[in-house]
Design a protein around this motif. Structure first.
Motif, mmCIF file in Angstrom:
data_model
loop_
_atom_site.group_PDB
_atom_site.id
_atom_site.type_symbol
_atom_site.label_atom_id
_atom_site.label_comp_id
_atom_site.label_asym_id
_atom_site.label_seq_id
_atom_site.Cartn_x
_atom_site.Cartn_y
_atom_site.Cartn_z
ATOM 1 N N CYS A 176 42.680 40.892 31.387
ATOM 2 C CA CYS A 176 43.814 41.595 31.976
ATOM 3 C C CYS A 176 43.506 41.955 33.432
ATOM 4 O O CYS A 176 42.367 42.323 33.755
ATOM 5 N N PHE A 177 44.526 41.842 34.264
ATOM 6 C CA PHE A 177 44.416 42.249 35.665
ATOM 7 C C PHE A 177 45.481 43.299 35.951
ATOM 8 O O PHE A 177 46.639 43.133 35.580
ATOM 9 N N TYR A 178 45.067 44.378 36.616
ATOM 10 C CA TYR A 178 45.990 45.426 37.031
ATOM 11 C C TYR A 178 45.795 45.636 38.526
ATOM 12 O O TYR A 178 44.717 46.037 38.972
ATOM 13 N N ASP A 179 46.821 45.348 39.307
ATOM 14 C CA ASP A 179 46.771 45.528 40.755
ATOM 15 C C ASP A 179 47.953 46.386 41.167
ATOM 16 O O ASP A 179 49.087 46.110 40.776
ATOM 17 N N GLU A 187 44.711 51.376 47.008
ATOM 18 C CA GLU A 187 44.996 50.259 46.113
ATOM 19 C C GLU A 187 44.109 50.305 44.874
ATOM 20 O O GLU A 187 42.967 50.765 44.921
ATOM 21 N N LEU A 188 44.671 49.805 43.781
ATOM 22 C CA LEU A 188 43.940 49.589 42.538
ATOM 23 C C LEU A 188 43.823 48.094 42.332
ATOM 24 O O LEU A 188 44.819 47.371 42.447
ATOM 25 N N GLY A 189 42.633 47.608 42.032
ATOM 26 C CA GLY A 189 42.427 46.202 41.718
ATOM 27 C C GLY A 189 41.414 46.093 40.603
ATOM 28 O O GLY A 189 40.205 46.222 40.828
ATOM 29 N N MET A 190 41.875 45.889 39.372
ATOM 30 C CA MET A 190 40.999 45.953 38.206
ATOM 31 C C MET A 190 41.115 44.689 37.361
ATOM 32 O O MET A 190 42.215 44.176 37.125
ATOM 33 N N GLY A 191 39.965 44.194 36.913
ATOM 34 C CA GLY A 191 39.917 43.106 35.959
ATOM 35 C C GLY A 191 39.093 43.524 34.759
ATOM 36 O O GLY A 191 37.987 44.063 34.917
ATOM 37 N N ILE A 192 39.615 43.303 33.552
ATOM 38 C CA ILE A 192 38.896 43.671 32.329
ATOM 39 C C ILE A 192 38.957 42.497 31.363
ATOM 40 O O ILE A 192 40.032 41.976 31.064
ATOM 41 N N ARG A 193 37.783 42.096 30.879
ATOM 42 C CA ARG A 193 37.696 41.026 29.889
ATOM 43 C C ARG A 193 37.447 41.642 28.520
ATOM 44 O O ARG A 193 36.559 42.483 28.352
ATOM 45 N N PHE A 194 38.249 41.235 27.528
ATOM 46 C CA PHE A 194 38.114 41.715 26.160
ATOM 47 C C PHE A 194 37.691 40.557 25.266
ATOM 48 O O PHE A 194 38.266 39.458 25.354
ATOM 49 N N ASP A 195 36.704 40.795 24.396
ATOM 50 C CA ASP A 195 36.361 39.754 23.426
ATOM 51 C C ASP A 195 37.187 39.962 22.160
ATOM 52 O O ASP A 195 38.008 40.875 22.063
ATOM 53 N N VAL A 203 35.227 43.204 35.058
ATOM 54 C CA VAL A 203 34.812 42.002 35.772
ATOM 55 C C VAL A 203 35.360 42.042 37.187
ATOM 56 O O VAL A 203 36.352 42.726 37.474
ATOM 57 N N THR A 204 34.680 41.329 38.066
ATOM 58 C CA THR A 204 35.210 41.152 39.416
ATOM 59 C C THR A 204 36.336 40.130 39.345
ATOM 60 O O THR A 204 36.092 38.973 38.999
ATOM 61 N N PRO A 205 37.550 40.526 39.626
ATOM 62 C CA PRO A 205 38.663 39.577 39.465
ATOM 63 C C PRO A 205 38.609 38.498 40.531
ATOM 64 O O PRO A 205 38.123 38.731 41.646
ATOM 65 N N PRO A 206 39.109 37.299 40.215
ATOM 66 C CA PRO A 206 39.229 36.277 41.243
ATOM 67 C C PRO A 206 40.237 36.714 42.296
ATOM 68 O O PRO A 206 40.929 37.729 42.128
ATOM 69 N N PRO A 207 40.343 35.985 43.402
ATOM 70 C CA PRO A 207 41.203 36.440 44.501
ATOM 71 C C PRO A 207 42.679 36.547 44.093
ATOM 72 O O PRO A 207 43.163 35.818 43.230
ATOM 73 N N LYS A 208 43.375 37.482 44.757
ATOM 74 C CA LYS A 208 44.825 37.517 44.633
ATOM 75 C C LYS A 208 45.399 36.249 45.252
ATOM 76 O O LYS A 208 44.986 35.839 46.333
ATOM 77 N N ARG A 220 55.597 38.008 44.505
ATOM 78 C CA ARG A 220 54.748 37.938 43.324
ATOM 79 C C ARG A 220 53.364 37.412 43.695
ATOM 80 O O ARG A 220 53.233 36.521 44.542
ATOM 81 N N GLU A 221 52.363 37.937 43.042
ATOM 82 C CA GLU A 221 51.003 37.448 43.194
ATOM 83 C C GLU A 221 50.245 37.747 41.912
ATOM 84 O O GLU A 221 50.613 38.636 41.138
ATOM 85 N N THR A 222 49.186 36.976 41.657
ATOM 86 C CA THR A 222 48.298 37.271 40.546
ATOM 87 C C THR A 222 46.923 36.742 40.905
ATOM 88 O O THR A 222 46.672 36.306 42.032
ATOM 89 N N ARG A 223 46.024 36.754 39.956
ATOM 90 C CA ARG A 223 44.654 36.336 40.196
ATOM 91 C C ARG A 223 44.445 34.891 39.761
ATOM 92 O O ARG A 223 44.987 34.451 38.750
ATOM 93 N N ALA A 224 43.643 34.167 40.544
ATOM 94 C CA ALA A 224 43.345 32.773 40.231
ATOM 95 C C ALA A 224 42.041 32.381 40.901
ATOM 96 O O ALA A 224 41.702 32.888 41.978
ATOM 97 N N ASP A 225 41.307 31.459 40.270
ATOM 98 C CA ASP A 225 40.099 30.922 40.887
ATOM 99 C C ASP A 225 40.442 30.309 42.236
ATOM 100 O O ASP A 225 41.554 29.761 42.413
#
Length: 291
Positions: A176-179, A187-195, A203-208, A220-225
């Motif tokens: 999940c990414f919350y920006d 600004e808030l920029g959060m990445g969380i990985r759930f198993d 986690v460090t999120p990939p770039p916006k 619109r924007e989101t995270r991507a490699d």
């Protein structure tokens, strides 16, 4: 979202319906007098229901939440949602059926979205299976989904100008990414990985990465490699201030399709928007339970 794509559903239970013009016009004094179970289906024959109901329609217990004719019940590790609503124009019709959400596990994560904790995101079940059984041909299907919640003591537009959120299946769980851009410019920029067991790792999120604007020209924007372009693969909800869509992106080399949301609170503040919303969100202040 349906396994294989093509259909999806979103269900939001509100106490203090944040996108209701009636709640805003009331001065937000009594959240329990503006309750709603919002159901939207996406794909062929998709419909939208969002009725703002009064306090007489609300019933709550430790494991159930009822608003008028619809309800949510937590039983034996499953969330069962009973739906009986009327969709808004242009497809005015009854939306009736059941959706069952079975989490792979429950998480203990709480993410404050502001420093004072006035807004909190709680991803109860970031990875889940869903079973959909509605009263229309083609609306009986299984898929993957999630169950989360947002809590707040102030209106969103009091603290934010813009945010995006995304939940993407990855590995045996989800990411999940919350920006968000707050009103004070921080600004808030959060990445969380759930198993699959619900364990969370920041986690460090990939770039916006910018996406194509919505039909209402919403940014619109989101995270991507790096080197990858996120793309919309299925439209969901498109409003002047809000967009929800199924989006394909690449996260740590994994191609994934998840749900993405973008919210422009500058647009939402406009007083001209509220009468338009009232056409899609009817007010039904009175309700009588039978039995």
């Amino acid at each position: 979202m349906k396994d294989g794509g093509g259909r999806a559903i979103s269900i939001i239970a509100f106490i203090g319906s944040v996108f209701s013009p009636w709640y805003a016009w009331s001065g937000r004094r009594n959240p329990e007098n503006h309750v709603c179970i919002n159901v939207a289906t996406y794909g062929p024959g998709g419909r939208f229901t969002m009725t703002d109901r009064g306090q007489s329609a609300l019933r709550q217990t430790e494991d159930s939440f009822t608003v008028g004719p619809s309800s949510l019940h937590w039983r034996n590790g499953q969330l069962t949602i009973e739906i009986d609503e009327i969709s808004s124009p242009p497809l005015v019709s009854r939306v009736r059926g059941r959706v069952t959400v079975t989490p792979s596990a429950l998480s203990q994560v709480e993410l404050p979205l502001t420093e004072d904790g006035a807004h909190i995101w709680r991803p109860f079940a970031p990875t889940a299976k869903i079973e959909v059984d509605l009263d229309r041909d083609g609306w009986q299907w299984d898929g993957h989904g999630y169950f989360d919640a947002n809590f707040g003591t102030r209106a969103l537009e009091q603290d934010f100008t813009y945010w995006t959120w995304g939940r993407f299946p990855t590995g045996d769980g989800s990411t999940c990414f919350y920006d968000a851009t707050r009103l004070d410019g921080s600004e808030l920029g959060m990445g969380i990985r759930f198993d699959g067991e619900g364990h969370a790792e920041v986690v460090t999120p990939p770039p916006k990465t910018r996406m194509k604007r919505s039909l209402w020209a919403l940014y619109r924007e989101t995270r991507a490699d790096p080197g990858h372009q996120p793309t919309q693969v299925m439209p969901m909800l498109d409003a002047p201030f809000y967009n929800r869509a199924a989006v394909r992106t690449v996260i740590e080399g994994e191609d994934t399709v998840g749900v993405h949301e973008a919210l422009d609170l500058k647009r939402f503040r406009s007083p001209l928007l509220k009468p338009i919303l009232a056409l899609r969100v009817p007010r039904r202040p009175h309700w009588t339970f039978r039995g």
